[in-house]
Design a protein around this motif. Structure first.
Motif, short mmCIF file in Angstrom:
data_model
loop_
_atom_site.label_atom_id
_atom_site.label_comp_id
_atom_site.label_asym_id
_atom_site.label_seq_id
_atom_site.Cartn_x
_atom_site.Cartn_y
_atom_site.Cartn_z
N ARG A 183 -14.12 -33.69 28.82
CA ARG A 183 -12.67 -33.56 29.05
C ARG A 183 -12.09 -34.91 29.49
O ARG A 183 -11.06 -35.35 29.00
CB ARG A 183 -12.42 -32.50 30.13
CG ARG A 183 -11.16 -31.65 29.80
CD ARG A 183 -10.92 -30.63 30.89
NE ARG A 183 -11.85 -29.53 30.77
CZ ARG A 183 -12.23 -28.75 31.79
NH1 ARG A 183 -11.81 -28.99 33.00
NH2 ARG A 183 -13.07 -27.75 31.61
N GLU A 184 -12.89 -35.43 30.40
CA GLU A 184 -12.47 -36.74 30.93
C GLU A 184 -12.37 -37.75 29.80
O GLU A 184 -11.38 -38.51 29.69
CB GLU A 184 -13.50 -37.21 31.96
CG GLU A 184 -13.04 -38.35 32.83
CD GLU A 184 -12.00 -37.91 33.84
OE1 GLU A 184 -11.33 -38.83 34.35
OE2 GLU A 184 -11.79 -36.70 34.11
N LEU A 185 -13.33 -37.65 28.91
CA LEU A 185 -13.36 -38.59 27.77
C LEU A 185 -12.18 -38.37 26.84
O LEU A 185 -11.54 -39.32 26.40
CB LEU A 185 -14.70 -38.41 27.03
CG LEU A 185 -15.05 -39.54 26.08
CD1 LEU A 185 -15.45 -40.80 26.83
CD2 LEU A 185 -16.22 -39.10 25.18
N ASP A 186 -11.92 -37.05 26.57
CA ASP A 186 -10.79 -36.72 25.67
C ASP A 186 -9.48 -37.26 26.27
O ASP A 186 -8.66 -37.86 25.56
CB ASP A 186 -10.69 -35.21 25.48
CG ASP A 186 -11.78 -34.68 24.55
OD1 ASP A 186 -12.44 -35.54 23.92
OD2 ASP A 186 -11.98 -33.46 24.49
N ARG A 187 -9.37 -36.94 27.62
CA ARG A 187 -8.15 -37.40 28.25
C ARG A 187 -8.03 -38.94 28.13
O ARG A 187 -6.97 -39.46 27.80
CB ARG A 187 -8.16 -37.01 29.74
CG ARG A 187 -6.75 -36.62 30.18
CD ARG A 187 -6.68 -35.93 31.51
NE ARG A 187 -7.53 -36.43 32.52
CZ ARG A 187 -8.08 -35.65 33.46
NH1 ARG A 187 -7.89 -34.32 33.43
NH2 ARG A 187 -8.84 -36.14 34.40
N GLU A 188 -9.13 -39.52 28.34
CA GLU A 188 -9.16 -40.99 28.23
C GLU A 188 -8.77 -41.44 26.84
O GLU A 188 -7.99 -42.37 26.66
CB GLU A 188 -10.59 -41.49 28.57
CG GLU A 188 -10.70 -42.98 28.67
CD GLU A 188 -10.17 -43.49 30.00
OE1 GLU A 188 -10.03 -44.72 30.13
OE2 GLU A 188 -9.82 -42.68 30.91
#
Lengths: 152, 524
Positions: free
Chosen positions: B11-16
């Protein structure tokens, strides 16, 4: 050629020629040697004035351009000392103004030029002497008349 | 790694990723905007510089900005120089000009409200915008604007030398809420346009000034040419007059000479002619005498008649003074011959004095020149002065002897004229390796110190009007100059005057060729 006036002039008349050029005086003496007047000459105004103190002349003929004293100045003196004389300039060249002044002041009676015409000069000089005698007579007459007037 | 952790990480990656994509998009937009702004600036710079007219430059700028920003309308207010007020100009850009006529006319025929958007830009001198014109109490054309869907507006000043000379107004179809990039870009456009126009204005005024200057230069050139021509005419007239005066001075000195010469020639002519007349009288006498002797010969047989005739002859001889005639014959011939010699000499002197036939410089002995001149002027001098000569041996000098003779004559006659009565003129000559020196000194009345500096000036004379041309000494000066020499004068009142002439033995060729003042006429 002019006919010479009669020898009315007394043979005792004397003409003084003044010129610093001795040859001029010699030529004049020759030319006029048979004229009815005595000829005396001087080579300067000073000598001329000196001669006049012991030898009276009726007619004085002077060159204009001379050293020390020019002709007009010389004749002016002659007029003062011997007013009866007839004074003539015979010159090869002269300032017109000087001559006119001398003529108008009565210091000079005639102006003759060099070179001269021999017969004309002879006649003119005789006329000058005739004029001298007529003037002289006239003066004597005039003074006689004055005396006569005073007497009357 | 747990699934949760994995998920969180994902998720963190997607958000990033999203944030990154957003940032990238933003960056791209920003760089695009920057690119556009940059291009706009470049093109504005270019076209404003290219446009011939100021109005045309503004017109092109308005068009360019409208196209680039996709704005439907742009208009320019310009400063009226005479009233110093801003008023609507004919410079417009309208995307749909047909539909916009009403709006254009409304603005075109209105006076500007100082509180309106362009009015405020004019007074404040900086970029301003109106979010919604329809709410702007100072916007007078709401109806016309609304008709074609204009809502927002942005206005920017155009300045020359910090003075607002025009205001550009752009209208938008949505509310105007510019981001910082747009404001920045438009401010740059405003500034850049101002700078370009300023430069243009400067160039135009420079060009105008140049043209005016050129015109002025042309005018002045024509004027100068005229003055030059006039000057040249005056100069040639002056030269002519000077020439005439030099000629008249020559005639005057000739006249002065003539007096002496006439007298000197007329004297010998006088006595020679008179002598010839006398001689012919003498001849007459001799002829007559010869006649008598012939008759006497014929009377040899008749002693009585012969005696009478002899007596007559003796009487004739005595009357005519044969002694005097015989004695006088040699004198009359000798004196006459001398007279003719003298005339011959005078004519020769005159000739060598004037050197009529010489136009070029020749070698001459200055001592001889002085002697020749003295012979000529002696007639003039001898009544007034004595001459003391102190000649030293001189080398030959290449010169116009005739002209130098004129110099000597002038100085000698002047010296004689300076003498109130009798005086002495001292003539000395000497030479060194380079110069010949001639000194002519008199003990006449002298020249006053005030007059001394002027004596060589043309037309300066102390003689009364009409008596002298005042050119004598200026001609002397000219002749000495022509020989590259010097003439110097020393004088003291009551003591006398000394002229010192210095002539170089060798003249430099250059100077001779360019002698400043031709006096050839004067000396011929």
């Amino acid at each position: 050629m002019m006919t010479l006036p009669p020898l009315e002039a007394a043979p005792t008349d004397t003409v003084l020629f003044v010129d610093d050029e001795a040859h001029i005086l010699a030529a004049l003496k020759r030319l006029l040697r048979n004229e009815p007047y005595q000829i005396i000459t001087a080579t300067s105004a000073k000598e001329g004035l000196e001669i006049l103190t012991h030898t009276p002349a009726q007619l004085i003929v002077s060159d204009q351009r001379m050293p020390e004293m020019a002709g007009n100045a010389f004749l002016q003196q002659v007029k003062l000392l011997y007013p009866d004389t007839i004074r003539v300039i015979l010159s090869g060249y002269a300032d017109v103004n000087v001559i006119l002044e001398a003529l108008n002041k009565g210091e000079v009676y005639r102006f003759f030029t060099k070179p001269w015409q021999e017969e004309d000069l002879k006649a003119s000089l005789r006329k000058c002497l005739v004029h001298y005698h007529s003037q002289h007579k006239g003066q004597q007459n005039a003074s006689h008349t004055q005396h006569a007037r005073r007497a009357s | 790694m747990s699934e949760d952790t994995m998920l969180l990480f994902q998720r963190e990656l997607d958000r990033e990723k999203i944030a990154r994509a957003h940032a990238e998009q933003l960056l791209e937009e920003k760089s695009r905007a920057l690119y556009l702004a940059n291009q706009l600036l470049n093109r504005i710079t270019q076209m404003a510089a290219e446009a011939d007219e100021f109005d045309a430059a503004l017109q092109r700028a308005v068009e360019l900005i409208c196209y680039t920003a996709c704005w439907p309308a742009g208009h320019v207010y310009v400063l009226d120089e005479s009233t110093q007020k801003l008023s609507p100009s004919e410079i417009w850009h309208l995307r749909d000009s047909e539909r916009s006529t009403l709006f254009k006319n409304a603005i075109q025929h209105s006076t500007l409200d100082s509180e309106s958007l362009p009015g405020r830009v004019f007074t404040q001198g900086e970029l301003l915008w109106s979010k919604n014109l329809l709410n702007d109490p100072h916007f007078a054309h709401k109806a016309e604007a609304g008709l074609i869907g204009l809502i927002g507006a942005i206005a920017l000043p155009v300045k020359i030398e910090s003075r607002v000379i025009a205001v550009m107004v752009f209208y938008t179809e949505s509310e105007m809420s510019p981001n910082s990039a747009l404001v920045e870009t438009m401010a740059s456009v405003s500034e850049q346009l101002s700078r370009v126009l300023e430069r243009r204005d400067y160039q135009v005024s420079l060009k105008a000034a140049n043209e005016a200057l050129e015109l002025k230069v042309q005018e002045r050139t024509i004027e100068l040419r005229k003055v030059n021509q006039q000057l040249a005419a005056e100069l040639s007239e002056r030269h002519k007059l000077e020439g005439q005066l030099v000629q008249s001075e020559k005639m005057a000195s000739l006249g002065q000479l003539a007096a002496g010469v006439a007298h000197e020639i007329n004297n010998p002519i006088g006595f020679v002619m008179s002598n010839l007349c006398t001689l012919s009288e003498y001849l007459q006498f001799f002829k007559q005498l010869l006649g008598y002797y012939d008759t006497l010969d014929a009377l040899q047989d008749d002693a009585a008649q012969a005696a009478i005739l002899r007596a007559k002859i003796e009487k004739f001889k005595a009357e005519e003074d044969i002694g005097f005639i015989l004695e006088d014959l040699d004198a009359i011939l000798g004196e006459s011959k001398e007279g003719v010699e003298r005339i011959k000499e005078i004519v020769q002197n005159l000739k060598s004095f004037s050197r009529v036939d010489e136009t070029e410089q020749r070698e001459a002995n200055i001592n001889e020149c002085l002697e020749t001149t003295l012979k000529i002027v002696w007639n003039e001098l001898k009544y007034k002065c004595q001459i003391e000569k102190h000649y030293q041996t001189l080398p030959l000098l290449t010169c116009h002897a005739g002209q130098l003779n004129q110099v000597f004559m002038n100085l000698l006659v002047n010296a004689a004229q300076a003498m109130p009565e009798q005086g002495v003129i001292r003539i000395s000559t000497r030479a060194d390796a380079t110069f010949i020196y001639i000194e002519i000194q008199d003990n006449g009345r002298g020249i006053s110190p005030e007059t001394l500096p002027q004596i060589f000036d043309p037309f300066f004379t102390t003689k009364p009007v009409g008596s002298g041309t005042g050119l004598g000494l200026s001609i002397v000066y000219g002749i000495i100059q022509k020989h590259q020499g010097d003439i110097d004068v020393k004088s003291e009142l009551g003591q006398g005057t000394t002229f010192l002439i210095k002539l170089p033995l060798v003249q430099s060729a250059e100077k001779t060729a360019h002698s400043p003042y031709t006096l050839q006429e004067a000396s011929q």
